[in-house]
Design a protein around this motif. Structure first.
Motif, PDB file in Angstrom:
ATOM      1  N   GLY A 250      -9.378  -1.904   2.764  1.00  0.00           N
ATOM      2  CA  GLY A 250      -9.459  -3.048   1.857  1.00  0.00           C
ATOM      3  C   GLY A 250      -9.190  -4.354   2.578  1.00  0.00           C
TER       4      GLY A 250
ATOM      5  N   GLN B 183       0.828  -1.208   0.000  1.00  0.00           N
ATOM      6  CA  GLN B 183       0.000   0.000   0.000  1.00  0.00           C
ATOM      7  C   GLN B 183       0.863   1.259   0.000  1.00  0.00           C
TER       8      GLN B 183
ATOM      9  N   THR C 173     -12.805  -3.423  -1.403  1.00  0.00           N
ATOM     10  CA  THR C 173     -12.393  -2.147  -0.804  1.00  0.00           C
ATOM     11  C   THR C 173     -13.621  -1.294  -0.531  1.00  0.00           C
ATOM     12  N   ILE C 174     -13.643  -0.629   0.614  1.00  0.00           N
ATOM     13  CA  ILE C 174     -14.721   0.299   0.975  1.00  0.00           C
ATOM     14  C   ILE C 174     -14.141   1.708   0.947  1.00  0.00           C
ATOM     15  N   GLU C 175     -14.688   2.566   0.101  1.00  0.00           N
ATOM     16  CA  GLU C 175     -14.263   3.965   0.013  1.00  0.00           C
ATOM     17  C   GLU C 175     -15.070   4.794   1.016  1.00  0.00           C
ATOM     18  N   ILE C 176     -14.411   5.694   1.731  1.00  0.00           N
ATOM     19  CA  ILE C 176     -15.049   6.489   2.782  1.00  0.00           C
ATOM     20  C   ILE C 176     -14.982   7.955   2.394  1.00  0.00           C
ATOM     21  N   ARG C 177     -16.115   8.616   2.405  1.00  0.00           N
ATOM     22  CA  ARG C 177     -16.200  10.073   2.174  1.00  0.00           C
ATOM     23  C   ARG C 177     -17.447  10.545   2.916  1.00  0.00           C
TER      24      ARG C 177
ATOM     25  N   GLU D 277     -12.280  11.168   4.962  1.00  0.00           N
ATOM     26  CA  GLU D 277     -12.008  10.461   3.716  1.00  0.00           C
ATOM     27  C   GLU D 277     -11.048   9.306   3.979  1.00  0.00           C
TER      28      GLU D 277
ATOM     29  N   SER E 116     -10.014   4.860   2.741  1.00  0.00           N
ATOM     30  CA  SER E 116     -10.441   3.577   2.191  1.00  0.00           C
ATOM     31  C   SER E 116      -9.874   2.466   3.061  1.00  0.00           C
TER      32      SER E 116
ATOM     33  N   GLY F  93      -5.656   0.020   5.353  1.00  0.00           N
ATOM     34  CA  GLY F  93      -6.248   1.215   4.757  1.00  0.00           C
ATOM     35  C   GLY F  93      -5.762   2.461   5.459  1.00  0.00           C
TER      36      GLY F  93
ATOM     37  N   THR G  94     -18.733  -4.813   2.505  1.00  0.00           N
ATOM     38  CA  THR G  94     -18.456  -5.552   1.273  1.00  0.00           C
ATOM     39  C   THR G  94     -18.178  -7.000   1.628  1.00  0.00           C
TER      40      THR G  94
END
Length: 450
Positions: free
Chosen positions: A292, A97, A323-327, A288, A290, A259, A317
């Motif tokens: 995974g 990463q 992967t989970i995107e965070i915003r 913000e 992510s 992440g 998920t």
């Protein structure tokens, strides 16, 4: 300059503490103008390279499968030279990463980045493997036998390879064999599909009154698509008690995950398994990041953002390596009524350590790292560039000599039991972060700002 001290107009974008250059370990610091390599113990600068001087960055992998980034540097005066950054192995795939994050920052600052697909997921080779012929990266073992060619052209070629006298005696053998093979393929396809000769080409005007035997009907494959559903606004992490005050971030997954999460210039790296919970020292901000999954299972991974003990956003998920995107925008931190004071021997937040352990009170002042596990464990605690190796069993409290800064570390179970290893961070007798795992030989990684 001898020490890294950027001005207010040069914010630090990312730090990578485990980088090797020419066999020496450094910390790589990336600002909005340059990349700086500093000595880990003294903080003195080893290399200071402007992004404008980097002509190309090529990712790769060395002989023991560690990710590498080769920088081609063309200073204002002098010939082009190169510098190789080695991202040494870290549990949970953090080094993979980190090299991707480093390449993204270089690319965002107009540096040409060439990404070469490398076998990162295989993990690092040990030194015996690296010195064994056939085990080095790029050296293949015995090749597999070639798959025999069973197509029509193979049949025709094999017909041409007959002895000359045979081909002269049977001039039409090749054509006959080709026709027979074609008819056999067509007949097999019709039989497998369960259709008669008159059903090879579908027709909309065909008489539908003919009976169709149900035992030969071709199965119907139903393809469904899932439309994303907006998450509920009232959610809480599974098997977890969340403190009622402030903004918290949690990840729940039985396997390993990695992440990052950031807001208002604050950022923390995530690498753990089981349940991960950390308080975010921000409010009225955009969160913000992510997270995974580090394995290919179909188990569900859940990410939750909470304010005042109430979930305000949830993502999940079940996709392998998903992967989970965070915003998530958050408002003012909510301070709810505190729960009843627990008994001195209880821990304020779940998951709790093994019930066989005796839990003494945490000291009232200072920053402390508590490790609770009925078996043996080893680990490292790192604060402001200083590392401390620890090992023990049962309940141990380690004092951290700082008042403001980052506390991070890693602990590993030394046995194959399924009992819970819990790591908790306290500041002034208040729990501010925790992580745990119950996996055999499990690993807990943590990082938080105090």
């Amino acid at each position: 300059m001898d020490d890294l001290n950027p001005g207010s107009d040069e914010p630090i974008l990312k730090k990578f503490p485990k980088i090797i250059v020419n066999g020496v370990r450094y910390e790589a610091v990336l600002t909005n103008r340059r990349i700086v390599l500093t000595e880990r113990e003294t903080g003195k600068i080893f290399k200071d390279i402007l992004y404008s001087a980097i002509t190309r960055a090529v990712s790769g992998v060395n002989s023991i499968r560690e990710p590498t980034l080769l920088l081609s540097i063309n200073p204002p005066a002098g010939e082009e030279r190169s510098l190789e950054l080695i991202f040494v192995y870290q549990p949970g795939g953090m080094n993979v990463q980190n090299i991707e994050s480093c390449a993204d920052i270089l690319q965002d600052h107009q540096v040409t980045v060439q990404r070469i697909k490398s076998p990162y997921s295989a993990g690092p080779m040990n030194r015996i493997q690296a010195l064994t012929p056939g085990m080095q990266a790029g050296v293949e073992g015995e090749s597999r036998p070639a798959v025999p060619d069973m197509g029509l052209m193979s049949t025709l070629r094999s017909g041409r390879e007959l002895p000359p006298e045979e081909s002269q005696k049977t001039p039409y053998l090749i054509a006959i064999v080709g026709i027979v093979v074609i008819l056999a393929v067509i007949a097999a396809g019709v039989f497998i599909a369960g259709q008669g000769p008159d059903e090879i080409i579908p027709s909309t005007n065909r008489n539908s009154s003919y009976p169709v035997p149900t035992e030969t009907a071709a199965p119907t494959v139903v393809v469904t698509t899932t439309t994303p559903v907006a998450p509920a606004l009232t959610v809480t992490p599974s098997q977890m008690t969340v403190p009622p005050n402030g903004i918290w971030f949690s990840v729940t997954y039985p396997g390993n995950f990695t992440g990052t999460v950031k807001a208002k210039g604050w950022e923390t790296a995530i690498g753990s398994s089981g349940t991960y919970l950390v308080q975010l020292p921000v409010e009225n901000a955009l969160i913000e990041g992510s997270v995974g999954k580090a394995d290919g299972t179909g188990d569900a991974m859940e990410v939750v953002v909470l304010n005042g003990g109430t979930g305000i956003w949830k993502g999940s998920t079940t996709k392998p390596y998903g992967t989970i995107e965070i915003r998530v925008p958050v408002g003012t931190a909510v301070i709810s009524m505190p729960p009843p004071a627990p008994a001195p021997t209880e821990i304020a937040a779940a998951p709790t350590p093994d019930t066989s352990l005796v839990l003494p009170p945490i000291p009232a002042t200072g920053v402390w790292v508590r490790v609770a596990y009925p078996g043996n464990y080893t680990g490292t605690i790192r604060t402001n560039g200083i590392e401390r190796d620890v090992n023990g069993s049962g309940v141990r409290d380690y004092q951290v000599a700082l008042t403001v800064g980052n506390v991070q570390g890693i602990f590993k179970k030394e046995d194959g039991s399924a009992k819970n290893l819990v790591v908790q961070i306290y500041r002034e007798n208040t729990l501010i972060a925790l992580a745990n795992t119950s996996k055999p030989q499990g690993i807990v990684e943590f990082q938080t700002l105090v």
